[in-house]
Design an enzyme around this catalytic site. Structure first.
Site, PDB file in Angstrom:
ATOM      1  N   TYR A 107     -16.946  16.703 -15.754  1.00 29.20           N
ATOM      2  CA  TYR A 107     -17.210  15.271 -15.919  1.00 29.20           C
ATOM      3  C   TYR A 107     -18.222  14.847 -14.841  1.00 29.20           C
ATOM      4  O   TYR A 107     -18.103  15.241 -13.675  1.00 29.20           O
ATOM      5  CB  TYR A 107     -15.888  14.507 -15.767  1.00 29.20           C
ATOM      6  CG  TYR A 107     -16.056  13.024 -15.587  1.00 29.20           C
ATOM      7  CD1 TYR A 107     -16.509  12.233 -16.644  1.00 29.20           C
ATOM      8  CD2 TYR A 107     -15.787  12.405 -14.374  1.00 29.20           C
ATOM      9  CE1 TYR A 107     -16.682  10.867 -16.481  1.00 29.20           C
ATOM     10  CE2 TYR A 107     -15.949  11.040 -14.208  1.00 29.20           C
ATOM     11  CZ  TYR A 107     -16.400  10.286 -15.269  1.00 29.20           C
ATOM     12  OH  TYR A 107     -16.571   8.929 -15.099  1.00 29.20           O
ATOM     13  N   LYS A 137      -8.347   5.995 -19.544  1.00 29.33           N
ATOM     14  CA  LYS A 137      -8.680   6.495 -20.871  1.00 29.33           C
ATOM     15  C   LYS A 137      -7.457   6.426 -21.784  1.00 29.33           C
ATOM     16  O   LYS A 137      -6.971   5.350 -22.051  1.00 29.33           O
ATOM     17  CB  LYS A 137      -9.289   7.892 -20.744  1.00 29.33           C
ATOM     18  CG  LYS A 137     -10.324   8.019 -19.600  1.00 29.33           C
ATOM     19  CD  LYS A 137     -11.596   7.223 -19.817  1.00 29.33           C
ATOM     20  CE  LYS A 137     -12.499   7.161 -18.590  1.00 29.33           C
ATOM     21  NZ  LYS A 137     -12.882   8.431 -17.989  1.00 29.33           N
ATOM     22  N   ASP A 187      -7.747  18.509 -14.833  1.00 35.79           N
ATOM     23  CA  ASP A 187      -8.042  17.139 -15.256  1.00 35.79           C
ATOM     24  C   ASP A 187      -7.628  17.043 -16.723  1.00 35.79           C
ATOM     25  O   ASP A 187      -8.287  17.596 -17.603  1.00 35.79           O
ATOM     26  CB  ASP A 187      -9.539  16.859 -15.057  1.00 35.79           C
ATOM     27  CG  ASP A 187      -9.920  15.433 -15.461  1.00 35.79           C
ATOM     28  OD1 ASP A 187      -9.197  14.818 -16.268  1.00 35.79           O
ATOM     29  OD2 ASP A 187     -10.965  14.951 -14.974  1.00 35.79           O
ATOM     30  N   ARG A 234       0.851  -1.204   0.000  1.00 36.60           N
ATOM     31  CA  ARG A 234       0.000   0.000   0.000  1.00 36.60           C
ATOM     32  C   ARG A 234       0.881   1.247   0.000  1.00 36.60           C
ATOM     33  O   ARG A 234       0.598   2.215  -0.692  1.00 36.60           O
ATOM     34  CB  ARG A 234      -0.961   0.004   1.212  1.00 36.60           C
ATOM     35  CG  ARG A 234      -1.677   1.342   1.372  1.00 36.60           C
ATOM     36  CD  ARG A 234      -2.938   1.316   2.233  1.00 36.60           C
ATOM     37  NE  ARG A 234      -2.866   0.442   3.380  1.00 36.60           N
ATOM     38  CZ  ARG A 234      -2.135   0.639   4.479  1.00 36.60           C
ATOM     39  NH1 ARG A 234      -1.380   1.718   4.594  1.00 36.60           N
ATOM     40  NH2 ARG A 234      -2.138  -0.227   5.470  1.00 36.60           N
TER      41      ARG A 234
HETATM   42  C1  LIG Z   1     -13.391   8.862 -16.698  1.00 38.09           C
HETATM   43  C2  LIG Z   1     -13.056  10.219 -16.222  1.00 38.09           C
HETATM   44  C3  LIG Z   1     -12.782  10.475 -14.864  1.00 38.09           C
HETATM   45  C4  LIG Z   1     -12.937   9.415 -13.782  1.00 38.09           C
HETATM   46  O1  LIG Z   1     -11.996   8.405 -13.892  1.00 38.09           O
HETATM   47  P1  LIG Z   1     -12.268   6.865 -13.452  1.00 38.09           P
HETATM   48  O2  LIG Z   1     -11.001   6.204 -13.819  1.00 38.09           O
HETATM   49  O3  LIG Z   1     -13.459   6.401 -14.235  1.00 38.09           O
HETATM   50  O4  LIG Z   1     -12.541   6.885 -11.987  1.00 38.09           O
HETATM   51  C5  LIG Z   1     -12.416  11.755 -14.508  1.00 38.09           C
HETATM   52  N1  LIG Z   1     -12.325  12.748 -15.417  1.00 38.09           N
HETATM   53  C6  LIG Z   1     -12.601  12.544 -16.725  1.00 38.09           C
HETATM   54  C7  LIG Z   1     -12.484  13.684 -17.685  1.00 38.09           C
HETATM   55  C8  LIG Z   1     -12.975  11.289 -17.176  1.00 38.09           C
HETATM   56  O5  LIG Z   1     -13.255  11.102 -18.469  1.00 38.09           O
END
Ligand SMILES: *Cc1c(COP(=O)(O)O)cnc(C)c1O
Length: 382
Positions: A106, A203, A178, A53
């Protein structure tokens, strides 16, 4: 590696944090599927590892690589993008504090603020981030964070990172970006003045729709250390196999992004000319309100394309008719996806200030043969 700062993006993506394994010479970091480590006498840790961890060598390789790609001091890998966001917010904010968030954040980020952290005492205001004066007006003495997404999901809005960093720093707040939609190949927020970059590595970074993960990268080593303390104290870490899959994906990020961008541009051309499509939302279009800012801060305009069909029925019909564009949530993988945000990814925003238009269709344009992608969309639209 001291020379890492001089190396190009593609080199860092393949090598940063990934020296051949000293024990065996293995060229890629092994999956250290292990929870605990032998100590050479009490406190005699080998390489600082005591419990996975706190730290794990496969995760360390990913964290070092992510920091190098974003040009940051410290990278940290989490079990998901939302786990990274939660750890960041509960590290830098306290009950009574305030955050400015994107007017079209998001959906999962909005839900974290609205349904989880508001109960904990963190106030927030959604503000259209392309309006710098509105952001400045929303800042209060308690504001600790300005949260930026650019381009946004699913409306592909663009925010000026350097301008918003100025607003945040005047107010003594942190600018968080982000960077999931752009990836560090297309946009490096820390070089534009941001303090922290957030990723859903699920992603583009992972890139193959086979792993869920998240990351934080900080410009400042001291903030990185505080976040590392909370990463361990809160515990939402990336597991070794997930870290390994993400590292494997990152090696091809640059070539994948080039193809995502080229295919998206061809899709945008076709959609713009198609009579059934009312409006195409893509920062690469010269009439997009954020085009100039995007051209200034991004290497290219990305693989995400949204368009409006004029009615919900027409939008739903397109989503149900494509074959190669798979109907599904998520984005950023090699395979093309199509979805209806109002009923799928952004259904949780219904009735909130962040509700998205019902006639909107969102594409994650993959790296298949572009002629096949165009045929598939044309057949669904005609
Ligand atoms: C998918 C996404 C998230 C969240 O991420 P997870 O891996 O699904 O928890 C945050 N910001 C954006 C822009 C996203 O597309």
């Amino acid at each position: 590696m001291d020379d890492e700062v001089h190396q190009g993006f593609e080199t860092l993506a393949i090598h940063a944090g990934q020296e051949p394994d000293p024990a065996t010479g293995a060229v890629v970091p092994p999956i250290y599927q292990v929870s605990t480590y032998k100590q050479d006498g009490i406190g005699g840790l080998r390489g600082g590892y005591e419990y996975s961890r706190s730290a794990n060598p496969t995760r360390t390789a990913l964290e070092v690589c992510l920091a190098a790609l974003e040009g940051g001091a410290r990278g940290l890998a989490f079990a998901s993008g939302l786990a990274a966001e939660d750890t960041l917010l509960r590290t830098v904010c306290a009950p009574g504090d305030h955050a400015v968030i994107p007017g079209d954040a998001y959906g999962g980020t909005y839900r974290l603020f609205a349904k989880v952290l508001e109960r904990w005492g963190l106030a927030y205001d959604p503000v259209p981030l392309d309006d710098v004066a509105a952001v400045r007006a929303a800042v209060r003495p308690e504001t600790k964070i300005i949260w930026v997404e650019t381009p946004t999901n699913p409306l592909l809005g663009v925010a000026d990172i350097a301008a918003l960093a100025g607003v945040a720093h005047e107010a003594g707040a942190l600018l968080v970006v982000d960077n999931t939609f752009a990836s560090p190949y297309l946009q490096r927020p820390l070089t534009l003045g941001a303090d922290v970059v957030v990723h859903s590595t699920t992603k583009y970074l992972g890139g193959h729709s086979d792993v869920v993960g998240g990351a934080l990268v900080t410009a400042d080593a001291e903030l990185g250390e505080r976040l590392a303390f909370h990463q361990n104290a809160m515990g939402a870490v990336a597991g070794p196999f997930d870290a390994w899959l993400t590292l494997r994906g990152i090696k091809t990020l640059a070539v994948r992004m080039d193809r995502h961008c080229a295919n998206a541009a061809a899709v945008v051309d076709m959609l713009t000319a198609h009579p059934a499509v009312e409006q195409v939302l893509y920062p690469g279009l010269p009439d997009h309100p954020g085009h100039e800012v995007a051209a200034k801060q991004m290497r290219a305009f990305g693989g995400m394309v949204s368009f409006r069909m004029g009615s919900e029925e027409a939008a739903v019909r397109v989503c149900e008719r494509t074959k190669l564009f798979t109907l599904g949530e998520s984005l950023g993988g090699v395979e093309s996806l199509i979805e209806h945000p109002a009923r799928m990814t952004h259904a949780s925003a219904a009735g909130s200030p962040l509700e998205v238009p019902a006639d909107l269709v969102r594409l994650s344009v993959g790296i298949e043969d572009v002629a096949d992608l165009l045929d598939d969309l044309r057949r669904a639209l005609d």
